[in-house]
Design an enzyme around this catalytic site. Structure first.
Site, PDB file in Angstrom:
ATOM      1  N   ASP A 146      11.262   4.949  -9.391  1.00 48.11           N
ATOM      2  CA  ASP A 146      11.002   5.544 -10.704  1.00 48.11           C
ATOM      3  C   ASP A 146      11.712   6.879 -10.890  1.00 48.11           C
ATOM      4  O   ASP A 146      12.038   7.270 -12.017  1.00 48.11           O
ATOM      5  CB  ASP A 146       9.501   5.727 -10.927  1.00 48.11           C
ATOM      6  CG  ASP A 146       8.797   4.429 -11.303  1.00 48.11           C
ATOM      7  OD1 ASP A 146       9.462   3.378 -11.277  1.00 48.11           O
ATOM      8  OD2 ASP A 146       7.584   4.468 -11.608  1.00 48.11           O
ATOM      9  N   LYS A 195      -0.506  -4.067  -3.624  1.00 50.46           N
ATOM     10  CA  LYS A 195      -1.807  -3.451  -3.314  1.00 50.46           C
ATOM     11  C   LYS A 195      -1.825  -2.058  -3.929  1.00 50.46           C
ATOM     12  O   LYS A 195      -1.350  -1.099  -3.335  1.00 50.46           O
ATOM     13  CB  LYS A 195      -2.047  -3.384  -1.811  1.00 50.46           C
ATOM     14  CG  LYS A 195      -3.395  -2.758  -1.435  1.00 50.46           C
ATOM     15  CD  LYS A 195      -3.605  -2.750   0.061  1.00 50.46           C
ATOM     16  CE  LYS A 195      -4.936  -2.114   0.407  1.00 50.46           C
ATOM     17  NZ  LYS A 195      -4.914  -0.638   0.311  1.00 50.46           N
ATOM     18  N   SER A 239       0.814  -1.211   0.000  1.00 50.15           N
ATOM     19  CA  SER A 239       0.000   0.000   0.000  1.00 50.15           C
ATOM     20  C   SER A 239       0.858   1.277   0.000  1.00 50.15           C
ATOM     21  O   SER A 239       1.623   1.509  -0.928  1.00 50.15           O
ATOM     22  CB  SER A 239      -0.951  -0.048   1.203  1.00 50.15           C
ATOM     23  OG  SER A 239      -1.936   0.932   1.129  1.00 50.15           O
TER      24      SER A 239
END
Length: 415
Positions: free
Chosen positions: A324, A338, A313
């Protein structure tokens, strides 16, 4: 847990009510709804207007409501069971009903603050007795000398053997400055009475220490256990403190961090990133929002993030943002997966409802739901105890330390 706040959709609800009344011009006169039926209808309406999947798992959601309301709901327990059955038809484990006990417990965990004596408690699986897991650092309970593994026999003269975990916790909570009397039993010492003054307890999810590699490189080791309301402030404090102590690199441990508040995850990412997108979100209308980092980061030192299958999460939002944006190297195992965001609603009888209202994507538009985030360096690990985390017995930690030593992380990151 993702996004958590009370939501009031006045316009949407009034439109829905008007539409429903319009339909009922053609109905037989309806009987007044019982309290149980009202609660079921309340849950149905919230899901109807906010749930991410507008096909409701490819079923007629209005028909689901009619079927539930036509059945007998003699008491609250029957209503709760009916609600759980209704939600189960969505086939989404994160859209779930919370009875009043569970809802209160979740609120305490995510708010990061409570008033009481500062004990984490559990029921012993063998004996069923109430035990101290650990006193919270700096709490009245710790100062009074209560220890891990102590057995709580009585709270204010009431035997704990007949209390649920939530009832025991509720009896220890209370106004700041008030006293609570606990009878504690300890191996080899028998029973002893403790009078403890309640105070405001801050739940600190951050463990921060200055470590050194075998070659003598000082680095900050930070373990974040959950994203409660305190997480951003406590983590910022930890980074600033470690910078002053001479840390020249960092290992951020997100292993077995189940997540928490979406906003806390975003704010923690901003502590590490000078710029860049942190996460994209999309609701059922397909509307995409994004959260950005504006800088400056608290540190540009090399960063390695430890993750495993228990990283979920909000933890995955943070890990994805750092990966990223080229700010960190991820080490460990593929994360939980999730990629859904829930909102928490309080119901009229004090129970709660968690509903999946949106999904998220990483800055590179990766949808990680059920897929997880793959680390840059995969290191599997045998189960270790809490005491072994961040030691020689911790293979993932050792691998991260080796990466720091080799200066494989670009100094300064690419925040």
């Amino acid at each position: 847990m993702g996004l958590m706040h009370k939501q009031v959709f006045r316009v949407g609800l009034s439109v829905f009510v008007a539409f429903w009344l319009g339909l009922c011009n053609f109905c037989q006169p309806a009987m007044a709804l019982t309290q149980e039926q009202k609660l079921v209808s309340e849950v149905w309406r919230i899901v109807n207007r906010t749930y991410l999947d507008d096909t409701f798992n490819h079923q007629n959601w209005a028909a689901v409501r009619q079927k539930i309301l036509s059945a007998s709901l003699p008491d609250q327990k029957a209503a709760y069971t009916a609600i759980q059955k209704m939600l189960k038809s969505l086939d989404d484990p994160f859209t779930r009903f919370l009875d009043p006990e569970q809802y209160r417990s979740l609120q305490v965990n995510t708010s990061g603050e409570l008033t009481g004596v500062g004990l984490q408690i559990a029921l012993n699986q063998q004996t069923g007795g109430l035990e101290v897991v650990a006193p919270i650092a700096g709490s009245p309970a710790e100062k009074a000398g209560i220890r891990s593994r102590d057995r709580i026999v009585k709270i204010e003269g009431i035997a704990t053997q007949n209390l649920t975990l939530d009832e025991a916790a509720a009896r220890m909570r209370g106004p700041i400055g008030s006293l609570v009397t606990l009878v504690i039993e300890r191996d080899g010492e028998g029973q002893k009475e403790f009078r403890v003054m309640r105070d405001r307890i801050s739940l600190n999810p951050v463990v921060a220490e200055l470590h050194s590699t075998p070659e003598g490189l000082p680095f900050g080791y930070i373990r974040l256990t959950q994203f409660n309301a305190n997480a951003p402030t406590e983590l910022a404090h930890a980074i600033n403190s470690l910078e002053k102590k001479g840390a020249s690199a960092y290992i951020l441990d997100l292993r077995n961090n189940p997540g928490g508040l979406l906003q806390a995850g975003i704010e923690v990412a901003r502590l590490w990133l000078n710029s860049g997108t942190i996460v994209y979100t999309a609701n059922r209308q397909g509307i995409q929002g994004s959260f950005e980092s504006f800088g400056p980061a608290l540190t540009n030192d090399p960063l390695i993030v430890l993750v495993n299958e228990g990283t979920a999460s909000a933890s995955e939002i943070l890990a994805g943002a750092l990966q990223d944006n080229g700010r960190a190297i991820l080490v460990g195992e593929t994360t939980f997966g999730k990629g859904l965001i829930q909102s928490l609603f309080e119901l009229s009888d004090g129970s709660g409802l968690a509903v999946t209202i949106a999904k998220y994507e990483t800055p590179n538009h990766r949808d990680i739901n059920k897929l997880g985030i793959k680390p840059d360096k995969i290191i599997s690990s045998a189960p270790i105890t809490r005491e072994q985390i961040g030691t020689e017995a911790d293979q993932q930690y050792q691998a991260a330390m080796e990466l720091l030593t080799k200066h494989s992380v670009l100094a300064g990151g690419a925040g």
